[in-house]
Design an enzyme around this catalytic site. Structure first.
Site, PDB file in Angstrom:
ATOM      1  N   ASN A   1       0.865  -1.176   0.000  1.00 25.45           N
ATOM      2  CA  ASN A   1       0.000   0.000   0.000  1.00 25.45           C
ATOM      3  C   ASN A   1       0.908   1.233   0.000  1.00 25.45           C
ATOM      4  O   ASN A   1       1.457   1.584   1.029  1.00 25.45           O
ATOM      5  CB  ASN A   1      -0.890  -0.045   1.260  1.00 25.45           C
ATOM      6  CG  ASN A   1      -1.721   1.207   1.435  1.00 25.45           C
ATOM      7  OD1 ASN A   1      -1.815   2.029   0.521  1.00 25.45           O
ATOM      8  ND2 ASN A   1      -2.327   1.349   2.607  1.00 25.45           N
ATOM      9  N   TRP A   2       1.019   1.831  -1.162  1.00 18.42           N
ATOM     10  CA  TRP A   2       1.957   2.957  -1.290  1.00 18.42           C
ATOM     11  C   TRP A   2       1.405   4.233  -0.681  1.00 18.42           C
ATOM     12  O   TRP A   2       2.106   5.221  -0.566  1.00 18.42           O
ATOM     13  CB  TRP A   2       2.312   3.193  -2.760  1.00 18.42           C
ATOM     14  CG  TRP A   2       3.049   2.060  -3.412  1.00 18.42           C
ATOM     15  CD1 TRP A   2       3.341   0.827  -2.875  1.00 18.42           C
ATOM     16  CD2 TRP A   2       3.600   2.049  -4.733  1.00 18.42           C
ATOM     17  NE1 TRP A   2       4.027   0.070  -3.771  1.00 18.42           N
ATOM     18  CE2 TRP A   2       4.198   0.779  -4.935  1.00 18.42           C
ATOM     19  CE3 TRP A   2       3.630   2.965  -5.777  1.00 18.42           C
ATOM     20  CZ2 TRP A   2       4.831   0.436  -6.123  1.00 18.42           C
ATOM     21  CZ3 TRP A   2       4.257   2.620  -6.969  1.00 18.42           C
ATOM     22  CH2 TRP A   2       4.855   1.369  -7.133  1.00 18.42           C
ATOM     23  N   LYS A   3       0.122   4.228  -0.361  1.00 14.08           N
ATOM     24  CA  LYS A   3      -0.540   5.412   0.213  1.00 14.08           C
ATOM     25  C   LYS A   3      -0.328   6.623  -0.710  1.00 14.08           C
ATOM     26  O   LYS A   3      -0.194   6.440  -1.922  1.00 14.08           O
ATOM     27  CB  LYS A   3      -0.050   5.653   1.643  1.00 14.08           C
ATOM     28  CG  LYS A   3      -0.191   4.395   2.502  1.00 14.08           C
ATOM     29  CD  LYS A   3      -0.039   4.635   3.967  1.00 14.08           C
ATOM     30  CE  LYS A   3      -0.189   3.309   4.706  1.00 14.08           C
ATOM     31  NZ  LYS A   3      -0.135   3.457   6.153  1.00 14.08           N
TER      32      LYS A   3
ATOM     33  N   HIS B   1      -9.564   1.390   4.778  1.00 12.96           N
ATOM     34  CA  HIS B   1      -8.305   1.562   5.512  1.00 12.96           C
ATOM     35  C   HIS B   1      -8.530   2.524   6.673  1.00 12.96           C
ATOM     36  O   HIS B   1      -9.299   3.478   6.553  1.00 12.96           O
ATOM     37  CB  HIS B   1      -7.221   2.094   4.568  1.00 12.96           C
ATOM     38  CG  HIS B   1      -5.859   2.047   5.165  1.00 12.96           C
ATOM     39  ND1 HIS B   1      -5.430   2.999   6.069  1.00 12.96           N
ATOM     40  CD2 HIS B   1      -4.854   1.152   5.053  1.00 12.96           C
ATOM     41  CE1 HIS B   1      -4.203   2.689   6.458  1.00 12.96           C
ATOM     42  NE2 HIS B   1      -3.832   1.571   5.857  1.00 12.96           N
TER      43      HIS B   1
ATOM     44  N   GLU C   1      -6.892   4.895   7.758  1.00 13.99           N
ATOM     45  CA  GLU C   1      -6.643   6.307   7.443  1.00 13.99           C
ATOM     46  C   GLU C   1      -7.853   6.933   6.763  1.00 13.99           C
ATOM     47  O   GLU C   1      -8.145   8.108   6.953  1.00 13.99           O
ATOM     48  CB  GLU C   1      -5.377   6.436   6.569  1.00 13.99           C
ATOM     49  CG  GLU C   1      -4.123   6.221   7.404  1.00 13.99           C
ATOM     50  CD  GLU C   1      -2.953   5.598   6.651  1.00 13.99           C
ATOM     51  OE1 GLU C   1      -2.959   5.583   5.404  1.00 13.99           O
ATOM     52  OE2 GLU C   1      -2.026   5.113   7.328  1.00 13.99           O
TER      53      GLU C   1
ATOM     54  N   GLU D   1      -5.516  -4.803  10.675  1.00 12.83           N
ATOM     55  CA  GLU D   1      -4.509  -3.776  10.907  1.00 12.83           C
ATOM     56  C   GLU D   1      -4.832  -3.023  12.190  1.00 12.83           C
ATOM     57  O   GLU D   1      -5.623  -2.071  12.165  1.00 12.83           O
ATOM     58  CB  GLU D   1      -4.491  -2.783   9.740  1.00 12.83           C
ATOM     59  CG  GLU D   1      -4.164  -3.414   8.415  1.00 12.83           C
ATOM     60  CD  GLU D   1      -3.562  -2.403   7.444  1.00 12.83           C
ATOM     61  OE1 GLU D   1      -2.435  -2.628   7.005  1.00 12.83           O
ATOM     62  OE2 GLU D   1      -4.209  -1.384   7.171  1.00 12.83           O
TER      63      GLU D   1
ATOM     64  N   GLY E   1       2.228   2.460  10.796  1.00 12.99           N
ATOM     65  CA  GLY E   1       3.169   3.572  10.630  1.00 12.99           C
ATOM     66  C   GLY E   1       3.870   3.997  11.913  1.00 12.99           C
ATOM     67  O   GLY E   1       4.478   5.053  11.973  1.00 12.99           O
TER      68      GLY E   1
ATOM     69  N   SER F   1       3.264  -1.839  10.431  1.00 12.57           N
ATOM     70  CA  SER F   1       4.715  -1.849  10.663  1.00 12.57           C
ATOM     71  C   SER F   1       5.381  -3.174  10.298  1.00 12.57           C
ATOM     72  O   SER F   1       6.311  -3.619  10.972  1.00 12.57           O
ATOM     73  CB  SER F   1       5.028  -1.462  12.116  1.00 12.57           C
ATOM     74  OG  SER F   1       4.587  -0.136  12.377  1.00 12.57           O
TER      75      SER F   1
ATOM     76  N   GLY G   1       2.790  -1.045   4.308  1.00 14.02           N
ATOM     77  CA  GLY G   1       2.804   0.376   3.958  1.00 14.02           C
ATOM     78  C   GLY G   1       4.220   0.847   3.689  1.00 14.02           C
ATOM     79  O   GLY G   1       4.775   0.622   2.608  1.00 14.02           O
ATOM     80  N   GLY G   2       4.830   1.473   4.687  1.00 15.60           N
ATOM     81  CA  GLY G   2       6.157   2.084   4.543  1.00 15.60           C
ATOM     82  C   GLY G   2       7.183   1.210   3.839  1.00 15.60           C
ATOM     83  O   GLY G   2       7.881   1.675   2.924  1.00 15.60           O
TER      84      GLY G   2
HETATM   85  P1  PGA Z   1       2.711   0.491   7.649  1.00 12.57           P
HETATM   86  O1  PGA Z   1       1.248   0.661   7.013  1.00 12.57           O
HETATM   87  O2  PGA Z   1       3.267  -0.793   7.110  1.00 12.57           O
HETATM   88  O3  PGA Z   1       3.484   1.698   7.182  1.00 12.57           O
HETATM   89  O4  PGA Z   1       2.544   0.448   9.113  1.00 12.57           O
HETATM   90  C1  PGA Z   1       0.413  -0.431   6.836  1.00 12.57           C
HETATM   91  C2  PGA Z   1      -0.894   0.011   6.242  1.00 12.57           C
HETATM   92  O5  PGA Z   1      -1.369   1.086   6.609  1.00 12.57           O
HETATM   93  O6  PGA Z   1      -1.481  -0.677   5.400  1.00 12.57           O
END
Ligand code: PGA
Length: 254
Positions: free
Chosen positions: A9-11, A94, A96, A164, A170, A210, A231-232
């Site tokens: 997930n590149w966001k 998600h 977010e 999640e 994050g 994470s 994500g990251g």
């Molecule tokens: P993260 O994000 O790996 O940066 O914690 C995961 C996600 O939000 O899907």
């Protein structure tokens, strides 16, 4: 046997040029890894370019969101019909989006329905917040999220669920493999009650929050965990590749 999924997930990161660079940096090696569904979820504006690059490879494409209406006067939104043309998967709900864009259970439900209707495979995200976790309410919150997200859906098709915990996203503070395995087991149990045992056993449930190359193995060794939403670490070609490779290796002996 459930095929594991590693979804990146590149966001809201990467320009189109950077997206192309990132894909090129891992394309061949990623393509060569078997026994794992490898899914890239770049921003909307890069979907076409990435689709072109991965053509003919084993890499799959996903979007990060959709609107639930098919077309019309919804300035700035992206329809499931437009996405279905480009990708196979779509991340829905998600945390977010729930947090910054006020997505409620009802909206998430409409989006899951819209995705399934058009043949997109939803990656439905659920997870409790820190205070809910500390208050011992994780199970209750997750059950509520499953029930509201899937309300009125008779058959969830090729749905994927990503567990999640919001406190792990994050933050660098991942859940432990055991914690994640236990909660994912509960989610599977919930799905067996909501649908049936076969659907629950076939359902792929990922962990997210994470995940890095350093902790991947801990998650992938757990029997209930069928992959990760990353994500990251998905923005770094070597990290993402390592996560995918480790998953493939561990899965073959699991
Ligand atoms: P993260 O994000 O790996 O940066 O914690 C995961 C996600 O939000 O899907």
């Amino acid at each position: 046997m459930r095929v594991p999924v590693i979804a990146g997930n590149w966001k809201m990161n990467t320009t189109v040029g950077e997206a192309i660079e990132l894909v090129n940096a891992m394309l061949r090696e990623l393509d060569a890894v078997d026994s794992v569904d490898k899914v890239l979820c770049p921003p909307f504006v890069s979907l076409s370019a990435v689709k072109e690059l991965i053509k003919g490879s084993s890499i799959k494409l996903g979007a990060q969101n959709i609107y639930f209406e098919e077309k019309g006067a919804y300035t700035g939104e992206v329809s499931p019909v437009m996405i279905a043309d480009l990708c196979e998967f779509v991340i829905i709900g998600h945390s977010e989006r729930r947090q910054y864009f006020s997505e409620t259970g009802e909206i998430v439900n409409k989006k899951v329905k819209a995705a399934l209707k058009i043949g997109l495979k939803p990656i439905l995200c659920i997870g409790e917040k820190l205070e809910e976790n500390e208050g011992g309410r994780a199970e209750e919150v997750i059950t509520e999220q499953i029930n509201s997200s899937l309300a009125g859906i008779e058959y969830p098709g090729e749905l994927i669920i990503a567990y999640e915990p919001v406190w792990a996203i994050g933050t660098g503070r991942a859940a432990t493999g055991e914690q994640a395995n236990e909660t994912i087991g509960l989610i599977r149990q919930n799905m067996a009650e909501l649908y049936d045992n076969k659907i629950a056993q076939d359902l792929r449930i990922l962990y997210g929050g994470s995940v890095t190359a350093d902790n991947t193995a801990e998650f992938m060794r757990q029997p209930e965990i069928d992959g990760a939403l990353v994500g990251g670490a998905s923005l770094k070609a070597d990290q993402f590749l390592s996560i995918v490779r480790q998953t493939s290796e561990i899965r073959q002996v699991k």
